[in-house]
Scaffold this active site. Structure first.
Site, short mmCIF file in Angstrom:
data_model
loop_
_atom_site.label_atom_id
_atom_site.label_comp_id
_atom_site.label_asym_id
_atom_site.label_seq_id
_atom_site.Cartn_x
_atom_site.Cartn_y
_atom_site.Cartn_z
N LYS A 127 0.84 -1.19 0.00
CA LYS A 127 0.00 0.00 0.00
C LYS A 127 0.88 1.25 0.00
CE LYS A 127 -4.02 -2.03 0.19
NZ LYS A 127 -5.01 -1.89 -0.90
N ASP A 185 -0.10 -0.45 -4.66
CA ASP A 185 -1.51 -0.06 -4.75
C ASP A 185 -1.70 1.27 -4.03
OD1 ASP A 185 -4.25 0.18 -4.75
OD2 ASP A 185 -4.63 -1.63 -3.58
N GLU A 218 -1.11 -0.01 -9.15
CA GLU A 218 -2.57 -0.15 -9.07
C GLU A 218 -3.24 1.13 -8.58
OE1 GLU A 218 -5.81 -2.77 -6.49
OE2 GLU A 218 -3.84 -3.62 -6.97
N GLU A 231 -11.12 -2.19 -9.70
CA GLU A 231 -11.90 -2.67 -8.57
C GLU A 231 -13.11 -1.79 -8.29
OE1 GLU A 231 -10.41 -1.46 -4.36
OE2 GLU A 231 -8.62 -1.89 -5.51
N ASP A 264 -13.75 -6.88 -9.39
CA ASP A 264 -14.02 -7.58 -8.13
C ASP A 264 -15.38 -8.24 -8.25
OD1 ASP A 264 -14.97 -8.09 -5.40
OD2 ASP A 264 -13.23 -6.94 -4.73
N HIS A 283 -9.60 -8.27 -8.36
CA HIS A 283 -9.41 -7.72 -7.02
C HIS A 283 -10.17 -8.59 -6.04
CE1 HIS A 283 -10.69 -5.04 -3.65
NE2 HIS A 283 -9.44 -4.65 -3.72
N GLU A 316 -5.22 -12.38 -5.91
CA GLU A 316 -4.93 -11.48 -4.80
C GLU A 316 -5.39 -12.17 -3.52
OE1 GLU A 316 -5.50 -6.93 -3.22
OE2 GLU A 316 -6.73 -7.60 -4.89
#
Length: 379
Positions: free
Chosen positions: A170, A204, A230, A256, A279, A306, A331
């Protein structure tokens, strides 16, 4: 296969300690599951993205009456009718999580009726297991950047020790901590140094940047050989995504927050991303996620769904991944979460770098009733 009942099952677990990404601090994991039962007693399970509030009411008060008596096997027909009805009701939006949860439950029922895993109904398995990347690496409450870096690096090492050869980090620290993109890149460099060059590293941003900042970060990620970048930008900025993707040597990923085939087609036609990430709990279920993957494949774009849900979302995502061309990755959320770990009677776990695709009928899992009852918040 006539639908008798459509019920929501809200689950929630408060975390022992909150953690953050660029969007928000997370203090609980909650899910709105959908349980559809047919007149002959068969049960299918689905999962909706997002908060319980709102989603539960739409399903209970609007969707359930529409579906009673319908043939549960008519998955794509019901999908289309739901999108039409909800668009008519809400005009400017369709609650995609609602459609997704219902769609997943219907696919689960259809597979159980056929005595086959959903992957077979989606065209057949290309693989019995899927290589996974460990996702997590959220940020703890901290006063100093060093503390965040140490926490993330320690977690990354633990995932490699557990057998993973790919990690997603992240980034986008500035909103919560005031630390700009240079700190994000330092965080990624620290992880790269800790895990070595043989481990794939992705980043991400949870749409943390504007276009100039995203360009600077993309250049920095190229220096550490990031596998993809991402959600660098807000998901509705398709033109900005296109401009970034054209100039970036790191593949740009996103999707996502996109739902239904037309939105994925628009992004793909614009050249906005090189990796699509629908997703199944928010794109419109397996019906829409499969269509998104087909759109991407026709354009030569990879699809890495996702996944950040319960065992239901994980099982459904694996059924889709089993069918995709190319070399997709799962993921695999590694944040502590007993709803993900224990909700399936036979938990889904990695075997080194691989995660087996459940081979039971439907989504391939049975719900553990004790876990379901332990986390229900409507009793």
């Amino acid at each position: 296969m006539a639908i008798r009942t459509v019920d929501t099952v809200p689950l929630r677990r408060d975390l022992d300690e909150q953690f953050a990404n660029a969007q928000k601090w997370i203090s609980a994991r909650e899910y709105c599951l959908v349980r559809i039962e047919t007149a002959d007693g068969a049960v299918g399970w689905g999962e909706c993205w997002g908060p319980i509030a709102g989603t539960r009411e739409v399903i209970d008060e609007r969707v359930a009456p529409l579906l009673r008596g319908r043939d549960a096997a008519a998955v794509e027909s019901i999908h289309a009718d739901l999108v039409f009805d909800l668009r008519s009701a809400y005009h400017s939006t369709v609650p995609a999580g609602v459609v997704s949860g219902v769609d997943l439950a219907l696919w689960d029922l259809r597979g159980k009726a056929a005595g086959a895993p959903v992957a077979r109904l989606l065209g057949g398995k290309r693989r019995a297991s899927v290589p996974a990347y460990a996702t997590g690496h959220f940020w703890p409450p901290a006063e100093e950047f060093t503390a965040v870096k140490e926490s993330v690096v320690s977690e990354a090492r633990s995932h490699v020790d557990a057998g993973f050869d790919a990690l997603k980090l992240k980034i986008g620290l500035e909103r919560h901590f005031g630390w700009g993109p240079e700190y994000d890149l330092e965080l990624v460099r620290a992880v790269r140094e800790a895990v070595g060059d043989d481990v794939a590293v992705m980043a991400d941003a949870n749409h943390a940047y504007d276009l100039p900042a995203a360009r600077r970060v993309a250049d920095g990620l190229a220096d550490v050989d990031a596998a993809f970048f991402e959600e660098p930008l807000p998901p509705d900025r398709i033109d900005a995504y296109t401009r970034l993707n054209r100039g970036s040597s790191v593949p740009i990923a996103g999707g996502e927050c996109w739902a239904f085939a037309p939105e994925f087609r628009r992004a793909t036609n614009a050249g906005a991303v090189d990796v699509l990430q629908p997703d199944v709990t928010s794109a419109g279920g397996l019906t829409s996620a499969r269509r998104a993957a087909e759109i991407g494949d026709a354009a030569g774009i990879a699809t890495y769904p996702h996944v950040f849900g319960s065992a239901v979302a994980l099982a459904a995502s694996l059924q889709l991944l089993a069918t995709l061309p190319g070399s997709p990755r799962l993921e695999f959320d590694r944040t502590p979460n007993p709803i993900r770990e224990d909700l399936a009677a036979d938990p889904i776990r990695n075997e080194g770098t691989e995660v087996p695709v459940p081979d039971g009928p439907g989504l391939g899992i049975e719900i553990d009733r004790e876990t379901l009852d332990r986390f229900r918040v409507d009793r």
